[in-house]
Write a protein that holds these residues in place. Structure first.
Motif, PDB file in Angstrom:
ATOM      1  N   GLU A  15      -4.690  -6.510  -1.113  1.00 56.75           N
ATOM      2  CA  GLU A  15      -5.886  -6.094  -0.380  1.00 56.75           C
ATOM      3  C   GLU A  15      -5.938  -4.573  -0.277  1.00 56.75           C
ATOM      4  OE1 GLU A  15      -8.515  -7.663   0.565  1.00 56.75           O
ATOM      5  OE2 GLU A  15      -7.946  -9.762   0.734  1.00 56.75           O
ATOM      6  N   LEU A  16      -4.779  -3.945  -0.159  1.00 52.16           N
ATOM      7  CA  LEU A  16      -4.722  -2.481  -0.089  1.00 52.16           C
ATOM      8  C   LEU A  16      -5.220  -1.867  -1.401  1.00 52.16           C
ATOM      9  CD1 LEU A  16      -3.962  -0.028   1.625  1.00 52.16           C
ATOM     10  CD2 LEU A  16      -1.620  -0.252   0.738  1.00 52.16           C
ATOM     11  N   ILE A  17      -4.890  -2.472  -2.526  1.00 54.90           N
ATOM     12  CA  ILE A  17      -5.404  -1.993  -3.814  1.00 54.90           C
ATOM     13  C   ILE A  17      -6.929  -2.079  -3.826  1.00 54.90           C
ATOM     14  CG2 ILE A  17      -5.483  -2.421  -6.308  1.00 54.90           C
ATOM     15  CD1 ILE A  17      -2.512  -3.474  -5.993  1.00 54.90           C
ATOM     16  N   ALA A  18      -7.464  -3.213  -3.372  1.00 53.93           N
ATOM     17  CA  ALA A  18      -8.924  -3.380  -3.303  1.00 53.93           C
ATOM     18  C   ALA A  18      -9.547  -2.350  -2.368  1.00 53.93           C
ATOM     19  CB  ALA A  18      -9.264  -4.792  -2.835  1.00 53.93           C
ATOM     20  N   THR A  19      -8.895  -2.099  -1.243  1.00 50.21           N
ATOM     21  CA  THR A  19      -9.388  -1.120  -0.276  1.00 50.21           C
ATOM     22  C   THR A  19      -9.377   0.280  -0.866  1.00 50.21           C
ATOM     23  OG1 THR A  19      -8.479  -2.450   1.525  1.00 50.21           O
ATOM     24  CG2 THR A  19      -9.010  -0.150   2.031  1.00 50.21           C
TER      25      THR A  19
ATOM     26  N   ALA B 149       2.862   3.842  -6.773  1.00 52.71           N
ATOM     27  CA  ALA B 149       2.670   3.970  -8.224  1.00 52.71           C
ATOM     28  C   ALA B 149       1.541   3.060  -8.702  1.00 52.71           C
ATOM     29  CB  ALA B 149       3.971   3.654  -8.956  1.00 52.71           C
ATOM     30  N   LEU B 150       1.485   1.859  -8.166  1.00 51.41           N
ATOM     31  CA  LEU B 150       0.415   0.938  -8.557  1.00 51.41           C
ATOM     32  C   LEU B 150      -0.942   1.438  -8.061  1.00 51.41           C
ATOM     33  CD1 LEU B 150       2.242  -2.472  -8.055  1.00 51.41           C
ATOM     34  CD2 LEU B 150       1.600  -1.394 -10.228  1.00 51.41           C
TER      35      LEU B 150
ATOM     36  N   ASP C 234       5.252  -6.260 -15.489  1.00 46.80           N
ATOM     37  CA  ASP C 234       4.032  -6.273 -16.300  1.00 46.80           C
ATOM     38  C   ASP C 234       2.915  -7.046 -15.602  1.00 46.80           C
ATOM     39  OD1 ASP C 234       5.203  -4.730 -18.266  1.00 46.80           O
ATOM     40  OD2 ASP C 234       5.488  -6.390 -19.678  1.00 46.80           O
ATOM     41  N   LEU C 235       3.263  -8.161 -14.949  1.00 48.54           N
ATOM     42  CA  LEU C 235       2.249  -8.945 -14.243  1.00 48.54           C
ATOM     43  C   LEU C 235       1.647  -8.144 -13.083  1.00 48.54           C
ATOM     44  CD1 LEU C 235       0.671 -11.566 -13.883  1.00 48.54           C
ATOM     45  CD2 LEU C 235       2.561 -12.405 -12.472  1.00 48.54           C
ATOM     46  N   GLU C 236       2.479  -7.410 -12.362  1.00 49.07           N
ATOM     47  CA  GLU C 236       1.968  -6.601 -11.247  1.00 49.07           C
ATOM     48  C   GLU C 236       1.080  -5.467 -11.752  1.00 49.07           C
ATOM     49  OE1 GLU C 236       5.646  -7.453  -8.167  1.00 49.07           O
ATOM     50  OE2 GLU C 236       5.800  -5.794  -9.585  1.00 49.07           O
ATOM     51  N   ILE C 237       1.445  -4.870 -12.873  1.00 44.53           N
ATOM     52  CA  ILE C 237       0.600  -3.828 -13.463  1.00 44.53           C
ATOM     53  C   ILE C 237      -0.706  -4.443 -13.948  1.00 44.53           C
ATOM     54  CG2 ILE C 237       0.414  -2.173 -15.378  1.00 44.53           C
ATOM     55  CD1 ILE C 237       3.567  -1.865 -15.053  1.00 44.53           C
ATOM     56  N   HIS C 238      -0.615  -5.580 -14.607  1.00 41.13           N
ATOM     57  CA  HIS C 238      -1.816  -6.300 -15.054  1.00 41.13           C
ATOM     58  C   HIS C 238      -2.747  -6.582 -13.885  1.00 41.13           C
ATOM     59  CE1 HIS C 238      -4.084 -10.068 -15.562  1.00 41.13           C
ATOM     60  NE2 HIS C 238      -4.247  -9.679 -16.820  1.00 41.13           N
ATOM     61  N   ASP C 239      -2.181  -7.187 -12.832  1.00 42.54           N
ATOM     62  CA  ASP C 239      -3.013  -7.568 -11.690  1.00 42.54           C
ATOM     63  C   ASP C 239      -3.604  -6.352 -10.986  1.00 42.54           C
ATOM     64  OD1 ASP C 239      -2.431 -10.156 -12.365  1.00 42.54           O
ATOM     65  OD2 ASP C 239      -1.353 -10.639 -10.519  1.00 42.54           O
ATOM     66  N   THR C 240      -2.854  -5.261 -10.920  1.00 39.28           N
ATOM     67  CA  THR C 240      -3.379  -4.029 -10.323  1.00 39.28           C
ATOM     68  C   THR C 240      -4.590  -3.535 -11.094  1.00 39.28           C
ATOM     69  OG1 THR C 240      -1.250  -3.376  -9.406  1.00 39.28           O
ATOM     70  CG2 THR C 240      -2.844  -1.608  -9.801  1.00 39.28           C
TER      71      THR C 240
END
Length: 191
Positions: free
Chosen positions: A54-58, A106-107, A136-142
């Protein structure tokens, strides 16, 4: 007032989803998978919490200056992150001193690059995320969360929807999202 007649008084993306429920279900489904599906993904290479997603979306919505999305997702993140609203505000204000892990910082830098342009995501940004433990999945999802929120932000602002000023509405929405998820509004009523 929205640029088109929506036939409802709901703010932000809610009004757009009521106007066009078929696309609303698809957009809600995407948000559900990207922001909440941590316990339903059968993989152990994604440790991002719901609050961090949610923080990434914010963060992206804040960079895009989308009042409705940045305020609503800030409330959703605050309800799920240690440090609550203060952590969200501090993170969006200054990544260098943000009260989040180096991996999340970093993300968020990757997400900020996506907000500018997909081509702004450099091998150096990805390497820096990997050095902090990002998979890689976390980078993808970010990248996908950031790209999706650029779309959501442009959808909400491009059709001129309205955003409430009262924080209580966002906090109530946060409680609903945390408890029920993004698809709750699309469920058929029980008979």
């Amino acid at each position: 007032m929205a640029h088109i007649e929506l036939g409802n008084e709901s703010p932000g993306i809610g009004g757009l989803m009521e106007y066009r429920p078929d696309t609303g279900r698809a957009l809600s489904g995407l948000a559900e998978v990207l922001l909440r599906a941590d316990e339903t993904i059968d993989r152990d290479d994604n440790t991002l919490t719901r609050g961090e997603r949610e923080l990434i979306a914010t963060y992206v919505s804040s960079l895009n200056q989308c009042k409705f999305c940045s305020t609503s997702h800030a409330a959703f993140a605050a309800a799920q992150l240690p440090g609550g609203a203060e952590a969200v505000v501090d993170t969006c204000a200054d990544l260098d001193t943000a009260p989040v892990s180096d991996k999340v910082k970093a993300l968020l830098r990757v997400a900020g690059a996506v907000q500018q342009s997909g081509k702004a995501v450099t091998p150096e940004l990805v390497a820096a995320a990997r050095e902090t433990g990002a998979t890689d999945l976390e980078i993808h999802d970010t990248v996908l969360i950031a790209a999706a929120f650029c779309m959501y932000n442009r959808y909400v602002d491009g059709l001129g929807t309205w955003a409430p000023d009262d924080p209580a509405g966002y906090e109530a929405a946060a409680q609903r999202i945390v408890a029920e998820g993004y698809m709750a509004r699309h469920r058929e009523p029980a008979v």
